[in-house]
Enzyme design. Structure first.
Site, PDB file in Angstrom:
ATOM      1  N   ASP A  49       1.010  -0.850   0.066  1.00  0.00           N
ATOM      2  CA  ASP A  49       0.439  -0.019   0.038  1.00  0.00           C
ATOM      3  C   ASP A  49       0.739   1.165   0.061  1.00  0.00           C
ATOM      4  O   ASP A  49       0.846   2.594   0.965  1.00  0.00           O
ATOM      5  CB  ASP A  49      -0.621   0.296   1.446  1.00  0.00           C
ATOM      6  CG  ASP A  49      -1.806  -1.379   1.528  1.00  0.00           C
ATOM      7  OD1 ASP A  49      -2.602  -1.763   0.315  1.00  0.00           O
ATOM      8  OD2 ASP A  49      -2.271  -1.624   2.488  1.00  0.00           O
ATOM      9  N   GLU A 223     -12.420  -0.738  -7.344  1.00  0.00           N
ATOM     10  CA  GLU A 223     -13.172  -2.112  -6.141  1.00  0.00           C
ATOM     11  C   GLU A 223     -12.132  -1.017  -4.983  1.00  0.00           C
ATOM     12  O   GLU A 223     -13.209  -1.475  -3.493  1.00  0.00           O
ATOM     13  CB  GLU A 223     -12.006  -3.003  -6.228  1.00  0.00           C
ATOM     14  CG  GLU A 223     -12.086  -4.083  -5.546  1.00  0.00           C
ATOM     15  CD  GLU A 223     -13.099  -5.048  -4.840  1.00  0.00           C
ATOM     16  OE1 GLU A 223     -14.236  -4.835  -5.844  1.00  0.00           O
ATOM     17  OE2 GLU A 223     -13.099  -5.353  -4.123  1.00  0.00           O
ATOM     18  N   GLU A 342      23.140   6.006   5.284  1.00  0.00           N
ATOM     19  CA  GLU A 342      23.271   5.753   6.642  1.00  0.00           C
ATOM     20  C   GLU A 342      23.084   3.847   6.137  1.00  0.00           C
ATOM     21  O   GLU A 342      22.765   3.731   4.897  1.00  0.00           O
ATOM     22  CB  GLU A 342      21.535   5.246   7.071  1.00  0.00           C
ATOM     23  CG  GLU A 342      21.226   7.267   7.429  1.00  0.00           C
ATOM     24  CD  GLU A 342      22.022   7.892   8.558  1.00  0.00           C
ATOM     25  OE1 GLU A 342      22.058   6.218   9.788  1.00  0.00           O
ATOM     26  OE2 GLU A 342      22.790   8.251   9.232  1.00  0.00           O
ATOM     27  N   GLU A 344      21.329   1.823   6.799  1.00  0.00           N
ATOM     28  CA  GLU A 344      19.819   1.614   6.043  1.00  0.00           C
ATOM     29  C   GLU A 344      19.094   2.689   4.128  1.00  0.00           C
ATOM     30  O   GLU A 344      17.873   2.193   4.467  1.00  0.00           O
ATOM     31  CB  GLU A 344      18.668   1.607   7.271  1.00  0.00           C
ATOM     32  CG  GLU A 344      18.431   3.155   7.697  1.00  0.00           C
ATOM     33  CD  GLU A 344      20.014   3.765   8.599  1.00  0.00           C
ATOM     34  OE1 GLU A 344      20.661   2.365   8.652  1.00  0.00           O
ATOM     35  OE2 GLU A 344      19.662   4.253   9.075  1.00  0.00           O
ATOM     36  N   ASP A 457      25.783   0.817  11.272  1.00  0.00           N
ATOM     37  CA  ASP A 457      24.793   2.528  11.402  1.00  0.00           C
ATOM     38  C   ASP A 457      25.133   3.673  10.239  1.00  0.00           C
ATOM     39  O   ASP A 457      23.735   3.633   9.781  1.00  0.00           O
ATOM     40  CB  ASP A 457      24.971   3.316  12.571  1.00  0.00           C
ATOM     41  CG  ASP A 457      24.097   3.851  13.109  1.00  0.00           C
ATOM     42  OD1 ASP A 457      23.164   4.055  12.532  1.00  0.00           O
ATOM     43  OD2 ASP A 457      24.164   4.544  14.246  1.00  0.00           O
TER      44      ASP A 457
END
Ligand SMILES: [Ca+2]
Ligand SMILES: [Ca+2]
Length: 462
Positions: A49, A223, A342, A344, A457
């Site tokens: 989503d 829908e 980062e 991540e 990190d």
């Protein structure tokens, strides 16, 4: 907890590439260092989503989170990601969950965030414990990455229907649309947490939303999952059509309240998820179509993954047919390795997950021998000399190898990561770098003994 959480990720992400290649029938034909696909854009967890938001030169992406191994829409939290280039996505964790809403029971489903008054408002559907019905709450934050808090302490609207989309017209009037099986809107007040008048139903006519056959209760294709926006004076409702499996279709109007005209299919039924959900933005001169499918290993209708494609509007604002790809959108610009990045921030990851770092933001963890993180289009220029990373290890550590253009590509350096006494006990390691010139794909390849090796990190070249 740590071990229990890590096992599914290893099983899932470690096999993801092999699974994709097998599906494509390409295993025997790919050279060892071939550039690989980077779509779906998140591999550390299952996401669904998508709702993109452009702010201050970044794309923020708001998603749901399908729990590993789900056999229903088992969703407990929402997640935030961001990118400046559409391929390297930074994980901002979960700044909004069911526990944010004291009245919510379950079902952290499809929402959308928008900016106004210097704040960020995130509209989400969830189940109201008191009534047992789906309701729509609104959370607010001073930052696009949160933390978000419940703006009202109760639902904003509740009629048992889901999938809010929010839009502010040029005259400042804001609208919240939502619905499944019907389609509703209210006019939001300027405070974005209250509305004027009552919920109004948009007539679902076949002229407005296409013709569905074989379901007397639902004569049109609408829908769920509406996505409403305005572009060059034209109002769009893009939505999940027919069920199941769903495809993505759209309708347009010259007013935010219609009447709507059905304009046809955008994304056909594809991708081994029986639902789909769209979010569309313009960014840096391009147009981008976010959706979800079941393309990761272990993926399916309840273990979905968000993906993105770039597209170009046709004359008169038409949206072309857009097919799911494993390559995704091209990179916008490059990534600068000479500022802190980062760990991540990821184009593709294998075998790792993320968690909240004690030093702020997130860190990469669940690292085992052979796991890796790919960072795409890293602009080294004349050449980097040193690599620095912030690391932690409750174990005895391991090695952080720098590879170029492939996980087994040219070795540009290796940092030894020592044990630090804890998974959140951070230290900085550095190592020399050779051969990192020009713009290359960077692979942080993790090697060492058995078990979990270390956490990362952030990193930076100099
Ligand atoms: Ca792992
Ligand atoms: Ca970090």
């Amino acid at each position: 907890m740590r071990v229990a959480l890590r096992l599914p990720a290893t099983a899932r992400a470690g096999r993801a590439i092999a699974g994709v290649l097998v599906l494509l029938g390409l295993v025997a034909f790919l050279p060892a260092h071939a550039a690989r696909a980077d779509n779906p854009i998140i591999q550390t967890i299952y996401t669904a989503d998508p709702a993109p938001l452009v702010h201050n030169g970044r794309v923020y992406l708001y998603t749901g989170h399908d729990e590993d191994g789900s056999t229903w829409f088992t969703m407990k939290e929402w997640r935030v990601w961001s990118s400046t280039d559409m391929v390297n996505w930074t994980d901002h964790g979960s700044p909004l969950s069911l526990t944010t809403f004291s009245w919510a029971k379950s079902d952290a489903w499809a929402g959308q965030a928008i900016r106004r008054n210097g704040k960020f408002y995130w509209y989400v559907p969830t189940t109201n414990r008191a009534t047992g019905r789906m309701a729509i709450g609104v959370a607010v934050s001073d930052s696009p990455t949160g933390p978000f808090k419940d703006a009202l302490g109760r639902p904003l609207v509740e009629n048992g229907e889901i999938d809010p989309t929010v839009f502010i017209d040029d005259d400042g009037q804001a609208y919240l649309y939502w619905g499944n099986p019907n389609l509703w809107y209210v006019k939001l007040n300027a405070d974005m947490i209250s509305y004027s008048g009552s919920a109004t139903q948009i007539p679902l006519t076949t002229a407005g939303f296409g013709t569905r056959t074989g379901d007397a209760n639902r004569p049109t294709l609408f829908e769920e999952g509406p996505w409403v926006y305005k572009r060059n004076g034209l109002y769009y409702i893009v939505f999940a059509a027919k069920c199941c499996s769903e495809f993505i279709a759209y309708s347009t109007a010259t007013s935010p309240t219609g009447p709507w005209t059905y304009r046809g299919t955008i994304m056909p039924t594809q991708g081994s998820s029986f639902t789909n959900h769209v979010g569309i933005v313009d960014y840096q001169g391009g147009s981008y179509f976010f959706y979800h499918n079941g393309a990761l290993t272990g993926g399916g209708g309840f273990t979905r993954s968000v993906a993105v494609e770039k597209f170009t509007y046709g004359s008169g604002g038409t949206i072309p047919t857009i097919n799911m790809t494993t390559s995704g959108a091209p990179q916008v610009g490059t990534l600068n390795p000479y500022v802190r990045q980062e760990a991540e921030t990821i184009a593709w990851a294998s075998g790792v997950e993320t968690e909240t770092s004690s030093e702020g933001g997130m860190n990469v963890g669940w690292i085992e021998n052979g796991d890796y993180v790919k960072v795409k289009g890293v602009a080294f220029g004349a050449g980097a000399r040193t690599f620095t990373a912030r690391v932690a290890a409750a174990s005895s550590g391991g090695r952080l190898e720098l590879r170029l253009d492939g996980v087994n590509g040219a070795a540009a350096g290796t940092c030894t990561v020592p044990g630090t006494g804890g998974w959140q006990t951070w230290t900085t390691v550095s190592c020399s770098v050779t051969g990192a010139t020009g713009t290359r794909d960077l692979y942080l390849k993790f090697t060492g003994g058995s078990g979990y090796l270390f956490n990362v990190d952030w990193w930076q070249f100099s």
